[in-house]
Design a protein around this motif. Structure first.
Motif, PDB file in Angstrom:
ATOM      1  N   ARG A 166      17.329 -27.874 164.343  1.00 37.91           N
ATOM      2  CA  ARG A 166      16.731 -27.614 163.032  1.00 37.91           C
ATOM      3  C   ARG A 166      17.792 -27.606 161.946  1.00 37.91           C
ATOM      4  NH1 ARG A 166      11.539 -25.258 162.453  1.00 37.91           N
ATOM      5  NH2 ARG A 166      10.348 -25.516 164.357  1.00 37.91           N
ATOM      6  N   HIS A 167      17.334 -27.832 160.732  1.00 41.32           N
ATOM      7  CA  HIS A 167      18.228 -27.977 159.578  1.00 41.32           C
ATOM      8  C   HIS A 167      19.063 -26.716 159.376  1.00 41.32           C
ATOM      9  CE1 HIS A 167      18.431 -29.410 155.112  1.00 41.32           C
ATOM     10  NE2 HIS A 167      19.437 -29.878 155.814  1.00 41.32           N
ATOM     11  N   GLY A 168      20.377 -26.855 159.312  1.00 38.80           N
ATOM     12  CA  GLY A 168      21.250 -25.692 159.209  1.00 38.80           C
ATOM     13  C   GLY A 168      21.544 -25.261 157.791  1.00 38.80           C
ATOM     14  N   VAL A 195      20.352 -26.226 153.303  1.00 40.11           N
ATOM     15  CA  VAL A 195      19.322 -26.761 152.414  1.00 40.11           C
ATOM     16  C   VAL A 195      19.843 -28.053 151.790  1.00 40.11           C
ATOM     17  CG1 VAL A 195      18.257 -24.528 151.887  1.00 40.11           C
ATOM     18  CG2 VAL A 195      20.147 -25.354 150.452  1.00 40.11           C
ATOM     19  N   ASP A 196      18.942 -28.970 151.513  1.00 34.65           N
ATOM     20  CA  ASP A 196      19.306 -30.199 150.809  1.00 34.65           C
ATOM     21  C   ASP A 196      18.896 -30.059 149.352  1.00 34.65           C
ATOM     22  OD1 ASP A 196      20.241 -31.185 153.149  1.00 34.65           O
ATOM     23  OD2 ASP A 196      18.530 -32.508 153.527  1.00 34.65           O
ATOM     24  N   ILE A 197      19.726 -30.594 148.474  1.00 38.97           N
ATOM     25  CA  ILE A 197      19.502 -30.396 147.045  1.00 38.97           C
ATOM     26  C   ILE A 197      19.409 -31.745 146.326  1.00 38.97           C
ATOM     27  CG2 ILE A 197      20.481 -29.402 144.937  1.00 38.97           C
ATOM     28  CD1 ILE A 197      21.749 -27.247 146.693  1.00 38.97           C
ATOM     29  N   PRO A 221      12.312 -28.805 160.685  1.00 33.64           N
ATOM     30  CA  PRO A 221      12.487 -29.520 161.955  1.00 33.64           C
ATOM     31  C   PRO A 221      13.032 -30.926 161.743  1.00 33.64           C
ATOM     32  CG  PRO A 221      10.152 -29.327 161.383  1.00 33.64           C
ATOM     33  CD  PRO A 221      10.907 -28.578 160.327  1.00 33.64           C
ATOM     34  N   ARG A 222      13.888 -31.349 162.646  1.00 33.56           N
ATOM     35  CA  ARG A 222      14.471 -32.695 162.620  1.00 33.56           C
ATOM     36  C   ARG A 222      14.174 -33.344 163.966  1.00 33.56           C
ATOM     37  NH1 ARG A 222      18.208 -33.358 158.308  1.00 33.56           N
ATOM     38  NH2 ARG A 222      17.370 -32.006 156.725  1.00 33.56           N
ATOM     39  N   PRO A 223      13.394 -34.398 163.980  1.00 31.44           N
ATOM     40  CA  PRO A 223      13.055 -35.018 165.276  1.00 31.44           C
ATOM     41  C   PRO A 223      14.322 -35.392 166.048  1.00 31.44           C
ATOM     42  CG  PRO A 223      11.800 -36.010 163.473  1.00 31.44           C
ATOM     43  CD  PRO A 223      12.800 -35.087 162.850  1.00 31.44           C
ATOM     44  N   ARG A 266      20.770 -40.094 148.980  1.00 28.96           N
ATOM     45  CA  ARG A 266      21.756 -39.246 148.302  1.00 28.96           C
ATOM     46  C   ARG A 266      21.229 -37.828 148.145  1.00 28.96           C
ATOM     47  NH1 ARG A 266      25.857 -41.187 145.435  1.00 28.96           N
ATOM     48  NH2 ARG A 266      26.220 -43.408 145.605  1.00 28.96           N
ATOM     49  N   HIS A 267      22.005 -36.866 148.555  1.00 30.12           N
ATOM     50  CA  HIS A 267      21.655 -35.453 148.370  1.00 30.12           C
ATOM     51  C   HIS A 267      22.866 -34.631 148.732  1.00 30.12           C
ATOM     52  CE1 HIS A 267      21.036 -35.944 152.753  1.00 30.12           C
ATOM     53  NE2 HIS A 267      21.314 -34.652 152.840  1.00 30.12           N
ATOM     54  N   LEU A 268      22.878 -33.383 148.304  1.00 32.86           N
ATOM     55  CA  LEU A 268      23.904 -32.455 148.781  1.00 32.86           C
ATOM     56  C   LEU A 268      23.294 -31.602 149.876  1.00 32.86           C
ATOM     57  CD1 LEU A 268      26.792 -31.234 148.429  1.00 32.86           C
ATOM     58  CD2 LEU A 268      25.660 -29.399 147.148  1.00 32.86           C
ATOM     59  N   HIS A 269      23.979 -31.521 151.003  1.00 31.41           N
ATOM     60  CA  HIS A 269      23.621 -30.557 152.040  1.00 31.41           C
ATOM     61  C   HIS A 269      24.494 -29.330 151.805  1.00 31.41           C
ATOM     62  CE1 HIS A 269      22.611 -29.078 156.118  1.00 31.41           C
ATOM     63  NE2 HIS A 269      23.842 -28.586 156.052  1.00 31.41           N
ATOM     64  N   PHE A 270      23.852 -28.181 151.664  1.00 32.57           N
ATOM     65  CA  PHE A 270      24.565 -26.956 151.287  1.00 32.57           C
ATOM     66  C   PHE A 270      24.232 -25.835 152.257  1.00 32.57           C
ATOM     67  CE2 PHE A 270      24.395 -22.937 148.741  1.00 32.57           C
ATOM     68  CZ  PHE A 270      25.756 -22.834 148.466  1.00 32.57           C
TER      69      PHE A 270
HETATM   70 ZN   LIG Z   1      20.839 -31.183 154.998  1.00 31.73          ZN
END
Ligand SMILES: [Zn+2]
Length: 348
Positions: free
Chosen positions: A75-77, A79-81, A69-71, A183-187
């Motif tokens: 919702r997150h589409g 995954v973050d890595i 969940p994202r306020p 910093r992260h990759l959204h995949f």
């Molecule tokens: Zn993401």
């Protein structure tokens, strides 16, 4: 957003993960994949790899899962890595490099998860975004918040650029619109189209993790050397040579025609300059190099660029000189040996 790792959950799984993590981080980063399995999902045959490289022997992990969940937002589409935070990590929480449970250093590479064609690669308000089309599979992958782009900018696959699993796409950045600026990759993994995003977490457990491909292309899997031409005088150097700027390691120069090894050299941090000065005869005439290099001397030997081939092994700065000495003893390059005593046989 930062997901609590399973490690704190207690029980056998936590113990397993903790042990695994310790084992992985106790050894130096291997030059090639740290795991060697392939996807067994029938929809995704062939070789698939995590879209973020291993870092100092650490495998990347999902720091925020699918549909979290994202306020105020959908919702997150994807995954973050990131990497799991270890006690010795110095990245502060709340900085772009650190969340409570995860970290992401600078200059970490993003790689293609599978062979495909670059469908799009371009800047966006949330950072550089890339889509790879994995046709003929009904699959595509989406990579967001990149800081730099290593493939050609394109839309609708106009560049026709093909990439292989593990090939460099760019480096991890952050989403400038995200308040956390972490910093992260959204995949995302799309099976069908952008509206057919699926949760890739289970599937990714069977994917390889690769090392920084900027090193992978330079280091042969078997420890042997891969010799390549470096172009002719006046031409730009190939990208694998330009990527040596600021790096440490050893280089080998051989005669392109006879394959005789001519010279082995090293640098503790200026591999590009140290190597390419062997091809810069005009600079030598002008005494350009006099007094330029603390680690160096006169470039000594210059070679005609189009008559030689070069192999490179990138190392840690503190290993470069030892590796150079070891290779000179073992391989006895023609020009290093001029006037130098040669050690007797040494075991390798
Ligand atoms: Zn993401």
């Amino acid at each position: 957003m930062d997901r609590l790792p399973l490690v704190v959950g207690g029980g056998a799984l936590a113990a397993y993960l903790w042990t695994r993590n310790r084992v992985r981080t106790a050894t130096p980063a291997p030059p090639m994949p740290v795991t060697a399995t392939t996807s067994v999902d029938p929809r995704l045959p062939g070789r698939w790899v995590w879209p973020v490289q291993s870092w100092k022997g650490r495998i990347p992990v999902i720091s925020d899962g699918f549909k979290s969940p994202r306020p105020g937002l959908p919702r997150h589409g994807g995954v973050d890595i990131m990497y799991e935070r270890l006690p010795a990590d110095t990245f502060k929480q709340g900085t772009p490099h650190g969340a409570k449970w995860h970290v992401m250093p600078d200059d970490v590479t993003v790689v293609a998860a599978h062979d495909g064609v670059v469908w799009s690669a371009m800047p966006s308000p949330t950072g550089i975004a890339v889509v790879i089309d994995h046709s003929p599979l009904k699959a595509a992958t989406f990579y967001a918040h990149l800081e730099t782009l290593a493939v050609k900018e394109t839309a609708r696959a106009e560049s026709k650029q093909r990439v292989r699993a593990g090939e460099l796409l760019g480096t991890v950045g952050l989403n400038p619109l995200d308040g956390e600026r972490l910093r992260h990759l959204h995949f995302e993994l799309w099976l069908g189209g952008p509206n057919d995003r699926i949760d890739p977490e289970e599937i990714m457990k069977r994917w390889d993790v690769v090392d920084d491909p900027r090193r992978g292309v330079l280091v042969a899997r078997n420890g042997g050397f891969h010799y390549r031409p470096v172009g002719a005088s006046g031409e730009p150097y190939p990208s694998w040579v330009r990527e040596l700027v600021g790096r440490a390691g050893v280089y080998l120069i051989r005669d392109a025609e006879t394959a005789e090894l001519l010279y082995v050299g090293s640098s503790t941090g200026r591999l590009y300059d140290t190597l390419t000065r062997h091809f810069q005869t005009w600079r030598r005439w002008k005494k350009f190099w006099k007094g330029q290099y603390a680690e160096g001397h006169d470039p000594g030997l210059t070679y005609k660029r189009d008559s030689v081939e070069v192999a490179v092994r990138v190392t840690r700065a503190d290993q470069a000189l030892d590796e150079e000495a070891r290779l000179i003893r073992r391989l006895r390059p023609r020009d290093n040996l001029l006037g130098q005593p040669v050690d007797d046989e040494v075991p390798f």
